[in-house]
Motif scaffolding. Structure first.
Motif, short mmCIF file in Angstrom:
data_model
loop_
_atom_site.label_atom_id
_atom_site.label_comp_id
_atom_site.label_asym_id
_atom_site.label_seq_id
_atom_site.Cartn_x
_atom_site.Cartn_y
_atom_site.Cartn_z
N ASP A 100 -10.21 -1.18 8.52
CA ASP A 100 -9.05 -0.75 9.32
C ASP A 100 -7.72 -1.00 8.59
O ASP A 100 -6.65 -0.67 9.10
CB ASP A 100 -9.03 -1.44 10.69
CG ASP A 100 -8.93 -2.96 10.60
OD1 ASP A 100 -8.83 -3.50 9.48
OD2 ASP A 100 -8.97 -3.61 11.67
N GLY A 101 -7.77 -1.61 7.41
CA GLY A 101 -6.58 -1.83 6.61
C GLY A 101 -5.75 -3.02 7.03
O GLY A 101 -4.68 -3.27 6.46
N SER A 102 -6.19 -3.78 7.99
CA SER A 102 -5.39 -4.90 8.51
C SER A 102 -5.49 -6.16 7.67
O SER A 102 -4.60 -7.00 7.70
CB SER A 102 -5.79 -5.21 9.95
OG SER A 102 -7.14 -5.66 9.98
N THR A 103 -6.57 -6.32 6.91
CA THR A 103 -6.77 -7.54 6.13
C THR A 103 -7.05 -7.17 4.68
O THR A 103 -7.85 -6.28 4.41
CB THR A 103 -7.96 -8.35 6.68
OG1 THR A 103 -7.79 -8.53 8.08
CG2 THR A 103 -8.07 -9.70 6.01
N SER A 104 -6.39 -7.87 3.78
CA SER A 104 -6.57 -7.61 2.36
C SER A 104 -6.43 -8.91 1.59
O SER A 104 -5.69 -9.81 2.01
CB SER A 104 -5.53 -6.59 1.88
OG SER A 104 -5.75 -6.28 0.52
N VAL A 107 -11.50 -11.98 -2.79
CA VAL A 107 -12.71 -12.57 -2.21
C VAL A 107 -13.01 -13.91 -2.87
O VAL A 107 -13.12 -14.00 -4.09
CB VAL A 107 -13.92 -11.61 -2.37
CG1 VAL A 107 -15.19 -12.25 -1.81
CG2 VAL A 107 -13.65 -10.28 -1.70
N ALA A 108 -13.09 -14.95 -2.05
CA ALA A 108 -13.41 -16.29 -2.54
C ALA A 108 -14.91 -16.58 -2.41
O ALA A 108 -15.50 -17.24 -3.27
CB ALA A 108 -12.62 -17.34 -1.78
N SER A 109 -15.52 -16.09 -1.33
CA SER A 109 -16.96 -16.32 -1.13
C SER A 109 -17.52 -15.24 -0.21
O SER A 109 -16.77 -14.52 0.45
CB SER A 109 -17.22 -17.70 -0.52
OG SER A 109 -16.68 -17.76 0.78
N VAL A 110 -18.84 -15.14 -0.20
CA VAL A 110 -19.52 -14.19 0.68
C VAL A 110 -20.68 -14.91 1.37
O VAL A 110 -21.22 -15.88 0.84
CB VAL A 110 -20.06 -12.95 -0.07
CG1 VAL A 110 -18.92 -12.08 -0.56
CG2 VAL A 110 -20.95 -13.35 -1.21
N SER A 111 -21.03 -14.42 2.54
CA SER A 111 -22.19 -14.95 3.25
C SER A 111 -22.86 -13.80 3.99
O SER A 111 -22.23 -12.80 4.28
CB SER A 111 -21.80 -16.06 4.22
OG SER A 111 -20.90 -15.56 5.18
N ALA A 122 -9.41 -15.59 -0.17
CA ALA A 122 -8.74 -16.80 -0.64
C ALA A 122 -7.77 -17.33 0.42
O ALA A 122 -7.53 -18.53 0.52
CB ALA A 122 -8.00 -16.52 -1.95
N SER A 123 -7.25 -16.44 1.26
CA SER A 123 -6.32 -16.83 2.32
C SER A 123 -7.03 -17.47 3.51
O SER A 123 -6.39 -17.97 4.42
CB SER A 123 -5.53 -15.61 2.79
OG SER A 123 -6.42 -14.68 3.39
N GLY A 124 -8.36 -17.41 3.53
CA GLY A 124 -9.13 -17.95 4.65
C GLY A 124 -9.57 -16.90 5.65
O GLY A 124 -10.40 -17.15 6.51
N ALA A 125 -9.00 -15.70 5.56
CA ALA A 125 -9.39 -14.61 6.45
C ALA A 125 -10.79 -14.12 6.09
O ALA A 125 -11.24 -14.30 4.95
CB ALA A 125 -8.39 -13.46 6.36
N THR A 126 -11.45 -13.51 7.03
CA THR A 126 -12.79 -12.95 6.77
C THR A 126 -12.77 -11.44 6.98
O THR A 126 -12.03 -10.92 7.81
CB THR A 126 -13.85 -13.57 7.69
OG1 THR A 126 -13.50 -13.33 9.04
CG2 THR A 126 -13.99 -15.06 7.44
#
Length: 136
Positions: A100-104, A107-111, A122-126
């Motif tokens: 949706d373009g709201s978060t950019s 990538v620090a990690s994946v699960s 890296a900002s803590g957002a998912t």
């Protein structure tokens, strides 16, 4: 020809029925439970009307097929999880944007969760990768 009393048959049938209903209630009738019931049925069958051998083979084949299908599903789920994690792993260090373009961000990690792969920035957002994301 002498036929013994049928009380043993009714007791075994009652025990098999109780075991069967308890297993059905928990949806955990496994191969060993089936063999126990089959042996009780064979042991206590009416000698004047023995079990049809083709019926017994058919029951054993059905249980075997179900067991193999369960094992195949388990293996397939593990394979799909590993493939998802491998694909998501290639995104580490790259910049992605949510569908949706709201978060950019980078990538620090994946699960991999039950709902799909999730990238933690890296900002803590998912960002959910199953909804789609663009990679820059």
């Amino acid at each position: 020809m002498t036929v013994s009393a049928t009380s043993n048959v009714s007791n075994a049938t009652s025990a098999a029925s109780t075991s069967s209903s308890a297993a059905a209630a928990t949806n955990s009738l496994n191969y060993n439970d089936f063999l126990t019931l089959l042996m009780a049925e064979m042991k206590n069958q009416d000698p004047t009307q023995p079990m049809d051998p083709s019926q017994m083979v058919s029951q054993l084949a059905t249980v075997s097929e179900v067991g193999q299908a369960v094992q195949t599903n388990t293996n397939l789920a593990a394979l799909l999880t590993a493939a998802s994690l491998t694909q998501a792993e290639s995104l580490i260090g790259k910049t992605i944007t949510s569908a949706d373009g709201s978060t950019s961000g980078q990538v620090a990690s994946v699960s991999v969760t039950s709902s799909g792969a999730v990238a933690t920035l890296a900002s803590g957002a998912t960002v959910s990768l199953s909804d789609g994301a663009s990679v820059q």
